[in-house]
Design a protein around this motif. Structure first.
Motif, PDB file in Angstrom:
ATOM      1  N   PRO A   1      -2.024   1.154  -3.728  1.00  0.00           N
ATOM      2  CA  PRO A   1      -1.838   2.535  -3.277  1.00  0.00           C
ATOM      3  C   PRO A   1      -2.513   3.530  -4.209  1.00  0.00           C
ATOM      4  CG  PRO A   1       0.195   1.657  -4.225  1.00  0.00           C
ATOM      5  CD  PRO A   1      -0.746   0.511  -4.102  1.00  0.00           C
ATOM      6  N   GLY A   2      -2.848   4.658  -3.648  1.00  0.00           N
ATOM      7  CA  GLY A   2      -3.478   5.700  -4.446  1.00  0.00           C
ATOM      8  C   GLY A   2      -4.980   5.520  -4.528  1.00  0.00           C
ATOM      9  N   MET A   3      -5.574   6.118  -5.555  1.00  0.00           N
ATOM     10  CA  MET A   3      -7.021   6.098  -5.730  1.00  0.00           C
ATOM     11  C   MET A   3      -7.481   4.764  -6.312  1.00  0.00           C
ATOM     12  SD  MET A   3      -8.032   9.127  -4.747  1.00  0.00           S
ATOM     13  CE  MET A   3      -9.622   9.408  -5.529  1.00  0.00           C
ATOM     14  N   SER A   4      -8.632   4.279  -5.818  1.00  0.00           N
ATOM     15  CA  SER A   4      -9.247   3.071  -6.356  1.00  0.00           C
ATOM     16  C   SER A   4     -10.676   3.393  -6.785  1.00  0.00           C
ATOM     17  CB  SER A   4      -9.284   1.953  -5.301  1.00  0.00           C
ATOM     18  OG  SER A   4      -8.004   1.504  -4.970  1.00  0.00           O
TER      19      SER A   4
ATOM     20  N   GLY B   1       0.835  -1.194   0.000  1.00  0.00           N
ATOM     21  CA  GLY B   1       0.000   0.000   0.000  1.00  0.00           C
ATOM     22  C   GLY B   1       0.871   1.244   0.000  1.00  0.00           C
ATOM     23  N   ASP B   2       0.683   2.091   0.996  1.00  0.00           N
ATOM     24  CA  ASP B   2       1.462   3.326   1.095  1.00  0.00           C
ATOM     25  C   ASP B   2       2.735   3.170   1.927  1.00  0.00           C
ATOM     26  OD1 ASP B   2      -0.375   4.836  -0.436  1.00  0.00           O
ATOM     27  OD2 ASP B   2      -1.686   5.027   1.317  1.00  0.00           O
TER      28      ASP B   2
END
Length: 341
Positions: A266-269, A50-51
């Motif tokens: 990570p980021g937008m989903s 993820g992040d």
């Protein structure tokens, strides 16, 4: 003393590490088995989860069992030689979340083999590991170490089921039949779910889900599969994919509950947020676990069905091979590293 150290994406090395010296309040455990987790695979494949990105070399692993080797000054616990599982989390005990009984989302926790903070918290994939003595859990006499290695991922599954609320007599959908998804199935059946439908892309993964207690198996890529339910009461997203979350949101009944357990990229989903509004769906996250570790150990001691979810045990010297096998869900479910050979 050998350990599995990740240096970056596709850069896993078996290295000689210094012997751990326990300080006050610490114990050293001789590790026998370590379960390869999805997060370990993410560090290996992508250099992060993820992040949480790698910024320095890190010993992987947080699903470990073994025997007590020694204690630091003035410290006691289970007798030396006792088989134990190691709880991987050390929450701060002071933040608002800890004080509210939600230590699993502690803002200052330390978790074995995690890059969530820098310096990273070194993990448990080593011949011997130092840990706070309070994290050791003596194992029941009837629980073999190999099965006990499932205690940490089973705790994650139990926590996800708890986040769903009561599932007694309910129909539950689980998207993703990886090791965590299969353990969620077992936890759901133990909690009284009347039906558990599991979706996945791979036939072999669905076979493991059936062994864990799934009542209906569905090929996720086949919209004509007759196993698709009209609707379910609860859904647990365990694949870590936006497609899995979309399936859950479209399958759950109005006013139902969706638990997001898989870690999304990570980021937008993409997210069908309008369904949450128009159907008043409750979307809940589930991160790790808090008090479920002891419950998981007791569950494992009572149920031998979990043995079938350990698909391979690989010597630590072949760790890269073990990771490749664990990452191939067409061939494996839970893969363990063996540090005793």
């Amino acid at each position: 003393m050998r350990g599995c150290v990740i240096h970056g994406a596709d850069d896993l090395r078996i290295e000689e590490l210094p012997e751990p010296v326990p300080g006050p309040g610490e114990a050293v455990v001789s590790v026998r088995y370590g379960g390869v987790c999805g997060s370990d695979l993410h560090y290996w494949r992508h250099g992060g989860v993820g992040d949480f990105l790698l910024h320095e070399p890190m010993v992987l692993g947080h699903e470990i069992v073994g025997t007590v080797h020694s204690y630091g000054p003035g410290t006691d616990g289970p007798a030396v030689g006792t088989p134990v599982a190691v709880h991987p989390a050390t929450p701060c005990g002071r933040c608002a979340e800890c004080l509210d009984g939600r230590a699993q989302v502690c803002r200052d926790t330390r978790y074995l083999g995690s890059a969530a903070r820098t310096p990273h918290v070194q993990g448990g994939f080593a011949s011997r590991v130092a840990a706070p003595a309070g994290q050791l859990r003596a194992l029941p006499d009837n629980l073999p170490l190999r099965r006990a290695a499932l205690a940490e991922p089973l705790s994650v599954a139990l926590h996800a089921v708890r986040r769903a609320g009561s599932v007694q007599g309910k129909h539950v959908l689980v998207t993703g039949a990886g090791p965590i998804g299969c353990l969620v199935v077992a936890a759901l059946r133990a909690a009284g779910a009347s039906a558990v439908t599991v979706t996945d892309l791979l036939p072999r993964a669905l076979e493991f889900a059936a062994a864990a207690g799934a009542t209906t198996l569905v090929r996720a890529d086949d919209p004509a599969d007759p196993g698709w339910p009209d609707e379910v009461d609860v859904a647990v997203e365990a694949s870590g994919s936006a497609a899995g979350l979309d399936t859950c949101l479209r399958a759950v009944r109005r006013g139902g509950v969706v638990v997001q357990l898989g870690m999304l990229p990570p980021g937008m989903s993409p997210f069908a947020g309008n369904l949450v509004v128009s159907r008043e769906i409750e979307l809940r996250g589930a991160l790790r676990f808090a008090t479920e570790f002891d419950e998981a150990i007791g569950f494992l001691a009572r149920e031998s069905l979990f043995d079938g979810l350990v698909s391979a045990v690989v010597p630590v010297g072949r760790a890269v091979e073990a990771f490749a096998l664990a990452g191939d869900r067409g061939r494996s479910c839970k893969v363990l590293l063996d540090f005793g050979v």
